[in-house]
Design an enzyme around this catalytic site. Sequence first.
Site, PDB file in Angstrom:
ATOM      1  N   CYS A  79       6.299   5.808  19.123  1.00 31.82           N
ATOM      2  CA  CYS A  79       6.503   4.489  18.509  1.00 31.82           C
ATOM      3  C   CYS A  79       6.996   4.620  17.067  1.00 31.82           C
ATOM      4  CB  CYS A  79       5.234   3.653  18.659  1.00 31.82           C
ATOM      5  SG  CYS A  79       5.606   1.896  18.589  1.00 31.82           S
ATOM      6  N   HIS A 170       2.878   4.012  23.439  1.00 28.96           N
ATOM      7  CA  HIS A 170       1.686   4.728  22.952  1.00 28.96           C
ATOM      8  C   HIS A 170       1.000   5.450  24.111  1.00 28.96           C
ATOM      9  CE1 HIS A 170       1.087   3.022  18.820  1.00 28.96           C
ATOM     10  NE2 HIS A 170       1.946   2.143  19.290  1.00 28.96           N
ATOM     11  N   GLU A 172      -1.136   7.670  24.021  1.00 27.71           N
ATOM     12  CA  GLU A 172      -2.507   8.076  23.668  1.00 27.71           C
ATOM     13  C   GLU A 172      -3.526   6.955  23.889  1.00 27.71           C
ATOM     14  OE1 GLU A 172      -0.248   7.006  21.717  1.00 27.71           O
ATOM     15  OE2 GLU A 172      -1.114   5.874  20.061  1.00 27.71           O
TER      16      GLU A 172
HETATM   17  N1  GLN Z   1       7.022  -1.803  14.598  1.00 28.25           N
HETATM   18  C1  GLN Z   1       6.537  -0.571  14.029  1.00 28.25           C
HETATM   19  C2  GLN Z   1       7.550   0.019  13.055  1.00 28.25           C
HETATM   20  O1  GLN Z   1       8.638  -0.419  12.977  1.00 28.25           O
HETATM   21  C3  GLN Z   1       6.197   0.435  15.115  1.00 28.25           C
HETATM   22  C4  GLN Z   1       5.071  -0.099  15.963  1.00 28.25           C
HETATM   23  C5  GLN Z   1       4.149   0.947  16.499  1.00 28.25           C
HETATM   24  O2  GLN Z   1       4.175   2.114  16.111  1.00 28.25           O
HETATM   25  N2  GLN Z   1       3.276   0.517  17.379  1.00 28.25           N
HETATM   26  O3  GLN Z   1       7.236   0.948  12.374  1.00 28.25           O
END
Ligand code: GLN
Length: 197
Positions: A79, A170, A172
């Site tokens: 992410c 995610h 995890e």
């Molecule tokens: N929207 C977040 C970003 O741009 C990422 C979201 C996440 O890691 N769950 O950093």
Amino acid sequence: MVKIGVLALQGAISEHVLSIEACGAKAILVKSKDDLNLVDGLILPGGESTTMRKLIDHYDLLVPLQQFASEEKPMFGTCAGLILLAKKLVGYDAAHIGVLNATVERNSFGRQVDSFETSLVVKDIATDFPAVFIRAPHIVEVGPGIEILATHEDRIVMAKQGHILGCSFHPELTADHRIAAYFTDMVKESLAKKASV
Ligand code: GLN
């Protein structure tokens, strides 16, 4: 025992630690260059990439992280971690660590569906991986040398380029540790490769 670091500046850190330990590896929290020197592979967790970048700069970690990648040590961005690894970001002039040959767009699944869970086919890993997306990015375009491992609604959500792995979701956050086990194997292989040189 193989040692896997979790970049511990901000975000979903403890969940990655549990998941690494469930795979039989030792988890180490990485907050400094010295910590980075202790680990054989590194996970960059989800969270908020802009905040993480500020902390990376504050702790002088940008160059050491780039060097870690250039030494072919495995890195896995989930992410926000994927955003940190990408070479190009849609709407931004500059990247962060910039080691994954891909263009990534932030927050690309829309505000109405901020978070959702879906079952994904992940190449070589699972046909039914429970993937949790939270304000997730996606990979808009991949460069040469990148293998696409998963897509969701025609968007690339997981890819691998040699020793660099990234995903939009995610892995995890559920008790399914197959992706963590895959990354642990990547770290073991990289150690075996170094030992044989
Ligand atoms: N929207 C977040 C970003 O741009 C990422 C979201 C996440 O890691 N769950 O950093």
